[in-house]
Write a protein that holds these residues in place. Structure first.
Motif, PDB file in Angstrom:
ATOM      1  N   SER A 225       0.811  -1.225   0.000  1.00 30.92           N
ATOM      2  CA  SER A 225       0.000   0.000   0.000  1.00 30.92           C
ATOM      3  C   SER A 225       0.842   1.272   0.000  1.00 30.92           C
ATOM      4  N   ARG A 226       2.184   1.142   0.021  1.00 34.91           N
ATOM      5  CA  ARG A 226       3.033   2.331  -0.143  1.00 34.91           C
ATOM      6  C   ARG A 226       3.088   2.762  -1.620  1.00 34.91           C
ATOM      7  N   PHE A 227       2.488   1.963  -2.457  1.00 38.19           N
ATOM      8  CA  PHE A 227       2.550   2.160  -3.905  1.00 38.19           C
ATOM      9  C   PHE A 227       2.264   3.593  -4.382  1.00 38.19           C
ATOM     10  N   PRO A 228       1.203   4.245  -3.896  1.00 42.93           N
ATOM     11  CA  PRO A 228       0.885   5.579  -4.443  1.00 42.93           C
ATOM     12  C   PRO A 228       2.024   6.592  -4.314  1.00 42.93           C
ATOM     13  N   TYR A 229       2.899   6.435  -3.298  1.00 44.28           N
ATOM     14  CA  TYR A 229       4.021   7.384  -3.161  1.00 44.28           C
ATOM     15  C   TYR A 229       4.952   7.345  -4.367  1.00 44.28           C
ATOM     16  N   TYR A 230       4.976   6.190  -5.016  1.00 42.99           N
ATOM     17  CA  TYR A 230       6.003   5.967  -6.035  1.00 42.99           C
ATOM     18  C   TYR A 230       5.496   6.149  -7.458  1.00 42.99           C
ATOM     19  N   VAL A 231       4.240   6.534  -7.594  1.00 41.76           N
ATOM     20  CA  VAL A 231       3.684   6.796  -8.931  1.00 41.76           C
ATOM     21  C   VAL A 231       3.355   8.279  -9.011  1.00 41.76           C
ATOM     22  N   GLU A 232       3.868   8.930 -10.038  1.00 42.34           N
ATOM     23  CA  GLU A 232       3.667  10.378 -10.194  1.00 42.34           C
ATOM     24  C   GLU A 232       2.260  10.631 -10.733  1.00 42.34           C
ATOM     25  N   SER A 233       1.325  10.651  -9.810  1.00 42.79           N
ATOM     26  CA  SER A 233      -0.080  10.898 -10.149  1.00 42.79           C
ATOM     27  C   SER A 233      -0.724  11.368  -8.853  1.00 42.79           C
ATOM     28  N   TYR A 234      -2.041  11.525  -8.840  1.00 43.80           N
ATOM     29  CA  TYR A 234      -2.706  11.748  -7.553  1.00 43.80           C
ATOM     30  C   TYR A 234      -2.692  10.438  -6.781  1.00 43.80           C
ATOM     31  N   GLY A 235      -2.673  10.516  -5.468  1.00 53.76           N
ATOM     32  CA  GLY A 235      -2.622   9.278  -4.695  1.00 53.76           C
ATOM     33  C   GLY A 235      -3.143   9.455  -3.288  1.00 53.76           C
ATOM     34  N   PHE A 236      -3.714   8.401  -2.763  1.00 57.80           N
ATOM     35  CA  PHE A 236      -4.176   8.379  -1.368  1.00 57.80           C
ATOM     36  C   PHE A 236      -3.657   7.115  -0.703  1.00 57.80           C
TER      37      PHE A 236
END
Ligand SMILES: Cc1ncc(C[n+]2csc(CCOP(=O)(O)OP(=O)(O)O)c2C)c(N)n1
Ligand code: SF4
Ligand SMILES: [Mg+2]
Length: 344
Positions: free
Chosen positions: A59-70
């Motif tokens: 679930s740390r995934f969103p930090y590593y994708v340059e997009s919006y993330g929660f």
């Protein structure tokens, strides 16, 4: 997916400046690269893309994708993702969860997001363990798994994520694994599906559950036990020397030998992504006696949750002018006098 206007990006456009905190060698790195490789091929726009996760290493995934993330709360990514999609259906929303996040604390929420058919891509990273909290057994851990919470070996039977997804009514179910070169194709198929697209991704947790998928995911030798599904194509594996046939009398699948490539003579069945009964049988095949079914197992779209909500709202408000004051004064109203307030 959403109906988007494709734009041109490269893998680099989807990388962030965040320090990646996964252990060296973790399968999550390969999944991240596969996603970052897939997004440009989809024509995805970072400004229109959202990654939503719960809690866990995965679930740390969103930090590593340059997009919006929660990065939300444990097991609750489906609730956030549903809200995002209802508030702004134009956004392309990807959900990331783990076997613990999605099937322990979040099992109930995962059930409803699939049942409702919210238009999302849902990636469940299955490493059969709680990685982040240091290796306790999870709902997908095999019987006998030794862990800090099962020092004598786990005794409960594991859940099968794809069987769960099908059972609660998912209309798209697929499987891949972290280092597979086919993972981007599986993700592209999930993205093309209108509705909740569930993808189980086997992921190697090299610290707490090392190489448990090696029998089919090992770079050398594993291919023999991989059954890559293609709609309309025969269910062949082991370089076409074996196949899966349907025993009509017993109503079950069987492994058959294929001689000289003649799969029809061997009675090998054809894959049909719209055949729900076949999908159930493919995900339930006991690995070992059978190969691991990978790729798109089931894909039969139905209208999405948000399209139904939007249509219902539009119908209910047709020809009406919104009047908040009128709404507030509607029905029973009370005036609280000062003398009444004394009694409260
Ligand atoms: C309410 C709550 N309960 C428990 C936890 C502890 N916790 C954090 S992550 C996790 C399990 C994660 O496992 P999984 O989803 O499989 O992710 P992985 O780390 O394996 O990728 C648990 C139990 C928490 N953060 N919040
Ligand atoms: S604990 Fe396991 S899942 Fe978590 S980052 Fe390390 S190797 Fe990956
Ligand atoms: Mg896990």
């Amino acid at each position: 997916m959403n109906d988007m206007t494709p734009i041109t990006t490269t893998l680099k456009d989807w990388e962030t400046d965040q320090e990646v905190r996964w252990c060296p060698g973790c399968g999550d790195y390969a999944i991240l690269k596969a996603v970052q490789r897939t997004l440009p091929q989809l024509g995805a726009d970072p400004k229109n893309t959202v990654f939503v996760s719960g809690i866990g290493c995965s679930s740390r995934f969103p930090y590593y994708v340059e997009s919006y993330g929660f990065h939300t709360i444990h097991g609750r990514a489906p609730a956030f993702a549903t809200g995002i999609k209802l508030a702004n259906p134009e956004l392309d929303v990807w959900m990331v969860t783990g076997d613990g996040d999605g099937l322990s604390i979040g099992g109930n929420h995962l059930m409803h997001v699939l049942r409702r058919n919210v238009n999302l891509q849902i990636m469940l990273f299955n490493n059969e363990i709680y990685g982040l909290t240091k290796g306790q057994y999870s709902p997908t851990s095999r019987e006998g798994t030794l862990s800090p919470s099962t020092p004598l070996g786990s005794v409960d039977r594991p859940a099968n994520p794809c069987a769960f997804a099908l059972g609660v009514g998912a209309r798209f179910v697929a499987r891949g694994f972290d280092v597979s070169k086919n993972l981007p194709d599986v993700l592209k198929a999930a993205h093309a599906h209108q509705g909740a697209a569930f993808v189980e991704i086997f992921q190697n947790c090299i610290v707490y559950n090392k190489d448990v998928f090696n029998d089919f995911a090992a770079p050398k030798g594993g291919e023999e036990r991989q059954l890559w599904l293609q709609d309309g194509q025969p269910l062949l594996f082991a370089n076409g020397t074996k196949g899966i046939s349907l025993n009509r009398d017993k109503c079950c699948l069987e492994v058959v030998d294929v001689v000289d490539g003649d799969w029809e003579a061997a009675g090998v069945a054809l894959h049909d992504v719209k055949n729900r009964a076949l999908a159930h049988m493919l995900v339930e095949m006991p690995f070992g006696a059978f190969p691991m079914a990978l790729g798109v197992i089931y894909d039969d779209p139905r209208p999405t949750f948000e399209s139904a909500v939007i249509a219902q709202n539009a119908k209910a408000s047709e020809g009406k002018v919104a009047d908040l004051a009128k709404l507030l004064a509607k029905g029973q109203t009370w005036t609280v006098e000062a003398s009444d307030a004394d009694h409260i």
